[in-house]
Every structure is written in structure tokens, then in C-alpha cells.
Design a protein around this motif. Sequence first.
Motif, short mmCIF file in Angstrom:
data_model
loop_
_atom_site.label_atom_id
_atom_site.label_comp_id
_atom_site.label_asym_id
_atom_site.label_seq_id
_atom_site.Cartn_x
_atom_site.Cartn_y
_atom_site.Cartn_z
N LEU A 70 -34.27 -19.12 2.27
CA LEU A 70 -35.24 -20.45 2.13
C LEU A 70 -34.82 -20.84 0.92
O LEU A 70 -34.91 -22.16 0.58
N TYR A 84 -25.63 -23.10 0.59
CA TYR A 84 -24.99 -22.21 2.18
C TYR A 84 -23.97 -22.38 2.21
O TYR A 84 -23.46 -21.07 3.64
N LEU A 87 -23.15 -18.86 3.19
CA LEU A 87 -24.10 -17.75 4.21
C LEU A 87 -23.46 -17.95 5.27
O LEU A 87 -23.42 -18.40 6.38
N LEU A 105 -35.07 -20.30 15.22
CA LEU A 105 -35.80 -19.65 14.32
C LEU A 105 -36.50 -20.16 13.78
O LEU A 105 -37.84 -20.33 13.25
ZN1 ZNH Z 1 -28.78 -15.01 9.23
C1 ZNH Z 1 -27.71 -12.15 7.70
C2 ZNH Z 1 -30.47 -15.90 6.38
C3 ZNH Z 1 -31.02 -17.17 10.73
C4 ZNH Z 1 -28.23 -13.40 12.43
N1 ZNH Z 1 -28.53 -14.45 7.28
C5 ZNH Z 1 -28.43 -12.63 7.10
C6 ZNH Z 1 -28.00 -12.84 5.64
C7 ZNH Z 1 -28.70 -13.69 5.15
C8 ZNH Z 1 -29.04 -14.50 6.09
C9 ZNH Z 1 -29.13 -14.22 3.80
C10 ZNH Z 1 -28.23 -11.73 4.92
C11 ZNH Z 1 -26.68 -11.67 4.18
C12 ZNH Z 1 -25.84 -10.79 3.81
O1 ZNH Z 1 -26.16 -9.57 3.33
O2 ZNH Z 1 -25.20 -11.43 2.78
N2 ZNH Z 1 -30.19 -16.44 8.76
C13 ZNH Z 1 -30.33 -16.90 7.64
C14 ZNH Z 1 -31.01 -17.79 7.42
C15 ZNH Z 1 -31.42 -18.31 8.64
C16 ZNH Z 1 -30.62 -17.17 9.63
C17 ZNH Z 1 -31.73 -18.80 5.98
C18 ZNH Z 1 -32.29 -19.50 9.03
C19 ZNH Z 1 -33.51 -20.36 8.88
N3 ZNH Z 1 -29.63 -15.55 11.47
C20 ZNH Z 1 -30.04 -16.36 11.89
C21 ZNH Z 1 -30.26 -16.11 12.86
C22 ZNH Z 1 -29.36 -15.23 14.05
C23 ZNH Z 1 -29.27 -14.72 12.46
C24 ZNH Z 1 -30.89 -17.21 13.76
C25 ZNH Z 1 -29.62 -14.68 15.02
C26 ZNH Z 1 -30.14 -15.01 16.14
N4 ZNH Z 1 -27.82 -12.99 10.09
C27 ZNH Z 1 -28.06 -12.65 11.37
C28 ZNH Z 1 -27.72 -11.18 10.89
C29 ZNH Z 1 -27.26 -10.94 9.57
C30 ZNH Z 1 -27.62 -11.96 8.95
C31 ZNH Z 1 -26.34 -10.52 12.41
C32 ZNH Z 1 -26.59 -9.28 9.26
C33 ZNH Z 1 -27.23 -8.01 9.93
C34 ZNH Z 1 -27.29 -7.34 9.21
O3 ZNH Z 1 -27.58 -6.85 8.14
O4 ZNH Z 1 -26.62 -6.57 9.40
#
Ligand code: ZNH
Length: 145
Positions: A70, A84, A87, A105
Motif C-alpha cells: 500500500l 499494481y 500484483l 480487507l
Molecule cells: Zn494479497 C500475496 C498485496 C489483499 C491473498 N498480496 C500478496 C503479496 C502482496 C499482496 C504484496 C506478496 C506478493 C509476492 O510475494 O510477490 N494483497 C495485497 C494488497 C491487498 C491484498 C495490497 C489489498 C489491499 N490478498 C489480499 C486479499 C487476499 C489476498 C484480500 C485473500 C483474501 N495475497 C493473497 C495470497 C498471497 C498474497 C494468498 C500469497 C501469500 C503467500 O505468501 O503464500
Amino acid sequence: VWTDFERTTIQDIFSKIDYAVVGQAAFSRCLIVYPWTQRYFGGFGNLYNAAAITSNPRVASHGKVIMEALEKAVKDMDNIKATYAELSALHSEKLQVDPDNFMLLGHCLTIVVASQLSKAFTPEVHAAFQKFLAVVVSSLRKQYY
Ligand code: ZNH
């Protein structure tokens, strides 16, 4: 597009909080309050009850990893989608996390941040934080199809 107030508010929140403490608190709360989120963390060992979750070292370290991710968004608030992209693909293709979980979350994080900031968590600050989370979540959703 962010207002000056939103930018300073988000940066201010992240400069005040301890990532290890907040990450652990928010992520363990998510696993406790929304137990189906546990299904993705089979490799994390004992998540049997709230006491096991809050004392699980892998939960703590993953909470911090999330906060550090973050922070990348906070440091470059105009490019969160690009930040991102990888990711998002990881969560979609490899981890196969249902993207609805991201905001769950987010809600847990809001509760923890609110309790830490106390009176400083005004309606305006809450709105800015909520907007930040919404952008984060939609960026994490980007690579899903
Ligand atoms: Zn996640 C892993 C971020 C939400 C499930 N993620 C992870 C990592 C990071 C993150 C930086 C490490 C990657 C590498 O190693 O390349 N996430 C994040 C953020 C957010 C999140 C910024 C929002 C705000 N995740 C989340 C949720 C869930 C998850 C809500 C379910 C429920 N992730 C996950 C898993 C993994 C991760 C299963 C793999 C772990 C281990 O170590 O095996």
C-alpha cells in the motif's frame, strides 16, 4: 484525480502508522471476521481460532507485506494502476483470489486506522481514506477478466 487535502491526508495517515502493528491487526481481523478469506492461506499453519490467528507469525508478516504494497500506492498516487499491474495479475492468475475480498480487507484496515487516529479520523479523513482504498481495489481488480 486527487485534491490537495486527499493527498496530504493519505500521506499523513501512512506516515503516522506502524506497518507491522496495523498490518497484523487489519489482516488478522479480516481472517477472523470473514473466515472464508482463510481458504487462501492454507500454507500459513494454524488459523484455528482468533487467538491462533492473532499470534500466527505468518499472518503478522503478511500483514506487513500488504502495508508495504500500500505504501507504494501512497508514494505514487497518480499511477496506482500501473504500480499494481503485476500484483493484480498475480492475485488473479496465480493466487486466484476472489477480488471481492480486497475491500473486505479494506474495511478491516479502516477500522484499525480509525481506532489509531481516534479523533483525527474525521468524516473528511474517512472519505479520503475510502477513496484511496477504492482506487487500490479497482487497480488490483484490473487484471481480472
Ligand atoms: Zn494479497 C500475496 C498485496 C489483499 C491473498 N498480496 C500478496 C503479496 C502482496 C499482496 C504484496 C506478496 C506478493 C509476492 O510475494 O510477490 N494483497 C495485497 C494488497 C491487498 C491484498 C495490497 C489489498 C489491499 N490478498 C489480499 C486479499 C487476499 C489476498 C484480500 C485473500 C483474501 N495475497 C493473497 C495470497 C498471497 C498474497 C494468498 C500469497 C501469500 C503467500 O505468501 O503464500
